[in-house]
Scaffold this motif. Structure first.
Motif, PDB file in Angstrom:
ATOM      1  N   GLY A  86       0.794  -1.218   0.000  1.00  0.00           N
ATOM      2  CA  GLY A  86       0.000   0.000   0.000  1.00  0.00           C
ATOM      3  C   GLY A  86       0.826   1.268   0.000  1.00  0.00           C
ATOM      4  N   HIS A  87       1.780   1.378  -0.939  1.00  0.00           N
ATOM      5  CA  HIS A  87       2.625   2.578  -1.003  1.00  0.00           C
ATOM      6  C   HIS A  87       1.936   3.699  -1.767  1.00  0.00           C
ATOM      7  CE1 HIS A  87       6.392  -0.221  -0.663  1.00  0.00           C
ATOM      8  NE2 HIS A  87       5.560  -0.339   0.355  1.00  0.00           N
ATOM      9  N   PHE A  88       1.657   3.474  -3.039  1.00  0.00           N
ATOM     10  CA  PHE A  88       0.998   4.429  -3.930  1.00  0.00           C
ATOM     11  C   PHE A  88       1.749   5.764  -3.991  1.00  0.00           C
ATOM     12  CE2 PHE A  88      -2.479   2.097  -1.553  1.00  0.00           C
ATOM     13  CZ  PHE A  88      -2.467   1.021  -2.419  1.00  0.00           C
ATOM     14  N   ASN A  89       3.046   5.696  -3.804  1.00  0.00           N
ATOM     15  CA  ASN A  89       3.862   6.910  -3.694  1.00  0.00           C
ATOM     16  C   ASN A  89       5.326   6.532  -3.900  1.00  0.00           C
ATOM     17  OD1 ASN A  89       5.366   9.153  -2.775  1.00  0.00           O
ATOM     18  ND2 ASN A  89       3.866   9.651  -1.196  1.00  0.00           N
ATOM     19  N   PRO A  90       5.997   7.043  -4.924  1.00  0.00           N
ATOM     20  CA  PRO A  90       7.409   6.697  -5.149  1.00  0.00           C
ATOM     21  C   PRO A  90       8.320   7.032  -3.974  1.00  0.00           C
ATOM     22  CG  PRO A  90       6.490   7.718  -7.111  1.00  0.00           C
ATOM     23  CD  PRO A  90       5.451   7.860  -6.038  1.00  0.00           C
ATOM     24  N   ALA A  91       8.039   8.117  -3.257  1.00  0.00           N
ATOM     25  CA  ALA A  91       8.873   8.482  -2.111  1.00  0.00           C
ATOM     26  C   ALA A  91       8.748   7.460  -0.989  1.00  0.00           C
ATOM     27  CB  ALA A  91       8.491   9.876  -1.602  1.00  0.00           C
ATOM     28  N   VAL A  92       7.544   6.982  -0.754  1.00  0.00           N
ATOM     29  CA  VAL A  92       7.325   5.953   0.266  1.00  0.00           C
ATOM     30  C   VAL A  92       8.004   4.655  -0.140  1.00  0.00           C
ATOM     31  CG1 VAL A  92       5.561   4.482   1.319  1.00  0.00           C
ATOM     32  CG2 VAL A  92       5.209   6.957   1.185  1.00  0.00           C
ATOM     33  N   SER A  93       7.889   4.270  -1.405  1.00  0.00           N
ATOM     34  CA  SER A  93       8.547   3.046  -1.878  1.00  0.00           C
ATOM     35  C   SER A  93      10.055   3.133  -1.704  1.00  0.00           C
ATOM     36  CB  SER A  93       8.203   2.787  -3.345  1.00  0.00           C
ATOM     37  OG  SER A  93       6.829   2.503  -3.514  1.00  0.00           O
ATOM     38  N   LEU A  94      10.630   4.317  -1.939  1.00  0.00           N
ATOM     39  CA  LEU A  94      12.065   4.499  -1.748  1.00  0.00           C
ATOM     40  C   LEU A  94      12.453   4.288  -0.295  1.00  0.00           C
ATOM     41  CD1 LEU A  94      14.882   5.341  -2.736  1.00  0.00           C
ATOM     42  CD2 LEU A  94      14.186   7.731  -2.406  1.00  0.00           C
ATOM     43  N   ALA A 137      -1.167  25.503   2.060  1.00  0.00           N
ATOM     44  CA  ALA A 137      -1.100  26.886   1.578  1.00  0.00           C
ATOM     45  C   ALA A 137       0.334  27.318   1.265  1.00  0.00           C
ATOM     46  CB  ALA A 137      -1.700  27.830   2.616  1.00  0.00           C
ATOM     47  N   ILE A 138       1.319  26.545   1.703  1.00  0.00           N
ATOM     48  CA  ILE A 138       2.727  26.907   1.491  1.00  0.00           C
ATOM     49  C   ILE A 138       3.287  26.257   0.236  1.00  0.00           C
ATOM     50  CG2 ILE A 138       5.057  26.847   2.474  1.00  0.00           C
ATOM     51  CD1 ILE A 138       3.728  26.746   5.240  1.00  0.00           C
ATOM     52  N   SER A 139       3.098  24.945   0.123  1.00  0.00           N
ATOM     53  CA  SER A 139       3.661  24.215  -1.019  1.00  0.00           C
ATOM     54  C   SER A 139       2.615  23.462  -1.825  1.00  0.00           C
ATOM     55  CB  SER A 139       4.707  23.213  -0.516  1.00  0.00           C
ATOM     56  OG  SER A 139       4.077  22.185   0.235  1.00  0.00           O
ATOM     57  N   GLY A 140       1.423  23.342  -1.293  1.00  0.00           N
ATOM     58  CA  GLY A 140       0.409  22.495  -1.904  1.00  0.00           C
ATOM     59  C   GLY A 140       0.313  21.143  -1.230  1.00  0.00           C
ATOM     60  N   ALA A 141       1.352  20.805  -0.444  1.00  0.00           N
ATOM     61  CA  ALA A 141       1.385  19.535   0.297  1.00  0.00           C
ATOM     62  C   ALA A 141       1.129  18.345  -0.614  1.00  0.00           C
ATOM     63  CB  ALA A 141       0.400  19.557   1.467  1.00  0.00           C
ATOM     64  N   CYS A 142       1.995  18.194  -1.595  1.00  0.00           N
ATOM     65  CA  CYS A 142       1.882  17.076  -2.534  1.00  0.00           C
ATOM     66  C   CYS A 142       2.357  15.774  -1.900  1.00  0.00           C
ATOM     67  CB  CYS A 142       2.680  17.388  -3.789  1.00  0.00           C
ATOM     68  SG  CYS A 142       2.715  16.041  -4.981  1.00  0.00           S
ATOM     69  N   MET A 143       3.624  15.746  -1.497  1.00  0.00           N
ATOM     70  CA  MET A 143       4.231  14.595  -0.808  1.00  0.00           C
ATOM     71  C   MET A 143       4.310  13.343  -1.673  1.00  0.00           C
ATOM     72  SD  MET A 143       2.123  15.069   2.742  1.00  0.00           S
ATOM     73  CE  MET A 143       0.572  15.240   1.870  1.00  0.00           C
ATOM     74  N   ASN A 144       4.104  13.488  -2.980  1.00  0.00           N
ATOM     75  CA  ASN A 144       3.969  12.301  -3.806  1.00  0.00           C
ATOM     76  C   ASN A 144       4.213  12.661  -5.272  1.00  0.00           C
ATOM     77  OD1 ASN A 144       3.029  10.092  -5.310  1.00  0.00           O
ATOM     78  ND2 ASN A 144       1.331   9.687  -3.930  1.00  0.00           N
ATOM     79  N   PRO A 145       5.337  12.240  -5.852  1.00  0.00           N
ATOM     80  CA  PRO A 145       5.600  12.560  -7.265  1.00  0.00           C
ATOM     81  C   PRO A 145       4.531  12.060  -8.225  1.00  0.00           C
ATOM     82  CG  PRO A 145       7.609  11.817  -6.184  1.00  0.00           C
ATOM     83  CD  PRO A 145       6.489  11.589  -5.200  1.00  0.00           C
ATOM     84  N   ALA A 146       3.926  10.916  -7.922  1.00  0.00           N
ATOM     85  CA  ALA A 146       2.872  10.397  -8.790  1.00  0.00           C
ATOM     86  C   ALA A 146       1.636  11.283  -8.740  1.00  0.00           C
ATOM     87  CB  ALA A 146       2.513   8.967  -8.398  1.00  0.00           C
TER      88      ALA A 146
END
Length: 261
Positions: free
Chosen positions: A89-97, A203-212
């Protein structure tokens, strides 16, 4: 010996296990351990990013960040609860790394996971575009991250993405992977971390946290301004979390597990 069943060797990430099995069952085992997890990452990423994009496109201005925060966080927790036992249940390249660095994911699966997650992001964003009124889609920049508008915002936004993604990656690694600290509430803890991150840093960065999550909407909307922030920040955070856990906990104490699937 002719009467002896063939041995099927399976790499579980933390070591290899030999199973006495038939050739056919070895093939099924390979499918379940390598193909099926990538399919789960593709499906989970598509669902998560579809819901996340819609929550931005259809956001009520009076709700502020609350609607996207709740939609992203609750959707992620739910999808992890559904598909987590298949792929982690990663769904996020940063988490998989991060999970790979601490030994919780077979390194051979890292690139396939990334590809699956990115394609899932494309599918989710495309579906969100297909079901959204055209005016709302373009008014929301297709749910692409448009918070950073000038060079002076870059350093703060990048730092925010790193910190927010570290919280998310820590929630995954310590709540769902580490043998000493993981528990049944991990999907909800991970979802709550996303809610908190978006409310705090949206409001600062958009809070993406996920390249995908950044990639799919950027392709659909053709919006690439400062897009690199949403790759560099989260991936650096995944790297930092992986190194921190290895440094302070150590391999022999983490007891990182990939269950036989």
């Amino acid at each position: 010996m002719s009467g002896e069943a063939p041995m099927c060797e399976v790499d579980l990430g933390g070591g290899k296990v030999k199973e006495t099995n038939t050739v056919g069952r070895c093939r099924v085992s390979f499918y379940e351990r390598y193909i099926q997890p990538c399919m789960a990452e593709l499906l989970g990423s598509a669902l998560f990013i579809f819901i996340g994009c819609l929550s931005v496109i259809e956001n009520n201005p009076n709700a502020g960040l609350l609607q996207p925060a709740l939609a992203h966080g609750l959707a992620l927790g739910l999808i992890i609860a559904i598909l987590g036992n298949i792929s982690g249940g990663h769904f996020n390249p940063a988490v998989s790394l991060a999970v790979t660095l601490i030994g919780g994911l077979n390194i051979m699966l890292l690139i396939p996971y990334w590809i699956s997650q990115l394609f899932g992001g494309l599918i989710g964003a495309a579906l969100a575009k297909a079901v959204s009124p055209e005016e709302r889609f373009w008014n929301a920049s297709g749910a692409a991250f448009a918070t950073v508008q000038e060079e002076g915002q870059v350093a703060v936004a990048l730092g925010t993405e790193i910190i927010l993604t570290m919280l998310l990656a820590l929630a995954v690694c310590m709540g769902a992977v580490n043998g000493k600290t993981k528990g049944p509430l991990a999907p909800f803890s991970i979802g709550f971390s996303v809610i908190v991150d978006i409310l705090a840093g949206g409001a600062i960065s958009g809070a993406c946290m996920n390249p995908a999550r950044a990639f799919g909407p950027a392709v659909m909307a053709g919006y690439w301004d400062f897009h690199w922030i949403y790759w560099l920040g989260p991936l650096l955070a995944g790297l930092f979390v992986g190194l921190l856990i290895r440094l302070f906990i150590g391999d022999e104490k983490t007891r990182l597990i990939l269950k036989a699937r």
